[in-house]
Design an enzyme around this catalytic site. Structure first.
Site, PDB file in Angstrom:
ATOM      1  N   HIS A 152      -0.712  13.053   3.812  1.00 19.94           N
ATOM      2  CA  HIS A 152      -1.032  13.764   3.973  1.00 19.94           C
ATOM      3  C   HIS A 152      -1.812  14.675   5.185  1.00 19.94           C
ATOM      4  O   HIS A 152      -1.251  13.790   7.093  1.00 19.94           O
ATOM      5  CB  HIS A 152      -2.596  13.717   2.862  1.00 19.94           C
ATOM      6  CG  HIS A 152      -2.501  13.312   1.714  1.00 19.94           C
ATOM      7  ND1 HIS A 152      -3.078  13.139   0.978  1.00 19.94           N
ATOM      8  CD2 HIS A 152      -1.527  12.826   1.138  1.00 19.94           C
ATOM      9  CE1 HIS A 152      -2.424  12.729  -0.497  1.00 19.94           C
ATOM     10  NE2 HIS A 152      -1.785  12.656  -0.128  1.00 19.94           N
ATOM     11  N   GLU A 166      -4.341  15.281   6.653  1.00 17.55           N
ATOM     12  CA  GLU A 166      -5.204  14.732   7.973  1.00 17.55           C
ATOM     13  C   GLU A 166      -5.035  13.483   8.413  1.00 17.55           C
ATOM     14  O   GLU A 166      -5.396  12.961   9.664  1.00 17.55           O
ATOM     15  CB  GLU A 166      -6.714  14.642   6.672  1.00 17.55           C
ATOM     16  CG  GLU A 166      -6.733  15.685   5.351  1.00 17.55           C
ATOM     17  CD  GLU A 166      -6.236  15.455   4.447  1.00 17.55           C
ATOM     18  OE1 GLU A 166      -4.807  15.923   4.231  1.00 17.55           O
ATOM     19  OE2 GLU A 166      -7.096  15.794   2.922  1.00 17.55           O
ATOM     20  N   CYS A 199      -6.668   9.206   2.266  1.00 15.44           N
ATOM     21  CA  CYS A 199      -7.471   9.646   4.266  1.00 15.44           C
ATOM     22  C   CYS A 199      -8.430   9.457   4.216  1.00 15.44           C
ATOM     23  O   CYS A 199      -9.074   9.775   5.282  1.00 15.44           O
ATOM     24  CB  CYS A 199      -7.155  11.894   4.134  1.00 15.44           C
ATOM     25  SG  CYS A 199      -5.417  11.764   3.520  1.00 15.44           S
TER      26      CYS A 199
END
Ligand SMILES: Nc1nc(=O)n([C@H]2C[C@H](O)[C@@H](COP(=O)(O)O)O2)cc1CO
Ligand SMILES: [Zn+2]
Length: 162
Positions: free
Chosen positions: A80, A82, A109
């Site tokens: 992801h 993030e 995350c």
């Protein structure tokens, strides 16, 4: 009156703009996500977008959302935005920083955000807000005292010539 330009972009537009630009690097055909981590004094520390880890080529690993075999879908492989932004930072501590992200962080995350000391999340979209993953994410983030701020879009269109 100093005579300075008046139509310069705000800090929020700048950092969300960088997150949006980062998302444009994503090879995900359905959802492109970008993140920009910023210090308390408005310095950009790191950026990321969703993609496969280094050494896992976009042309051989699957980008499918669905399939009989989860082994052949993207979810096992895509990192992801993030988490990538956190992992891309090589400068030391992210304690007290903020993260601008184009889509609200998932539960995985959220754990990384909490543990690395990010204290504020400014998010644009929350299209998966009803899912268990995002509800669990908010549960952890709120419990840990991370501030959650919806981004107030100005609607300004920014054009860059590259
Ligand atoms: N906050 C997020 N950051 C992300 O980088 N992602 C990534 C994972 C996938 O590559 C894509 C979501 O794909 P889809 O399920 O909308 O086809 O976005 C997903 C979320 C959602 O929680
Ligand atoms: Zn996530």
């Amino acid at each position: 009156m100093s005579g300075k330009r008046q139509d310069y972009i705000s800090w929020d537009e700048y950092f969300m703009g960088v997150a949006e630009l980062s998302a444009m690097r994503s090879k995900d055909p359905s959802t492109q996500v970008g993140a920009c981590i910023v210090s308390q004094d408005n310095k950009i520390l790191s950026m990321g977008y969703n993609g496969f880890p280094k050494g896992c080529p976009d042309d051989t690993f699957p980008w499918e959302r669905e399939g009989d075999d989860p082994y052949e879908t993207k979810y096992f492989y895509s990192t992801h935005s993030e988490l990538n932004a956190i992992l891309n930072y090589r400068g030391g501590s992210l304690e007290g920083s903020k993260i601008y992200v184009t889509l609200f962080p998932c539960n995985e995350c959220a754990k990384a955000i909490i543990q690395c000391g990010i204290k504020t999340i400014i998010y644009a979209d929350d299209k998966y807000g009803d899912t268990a993953a995002v509800r669990a994410s908010k549960r952890m983030l709120r419990s840990a005292g991370v501030e959650l701020k919806p981004y107030k879009a100005t609607g300004r269109k920014l054009e860059v010539k590259v």
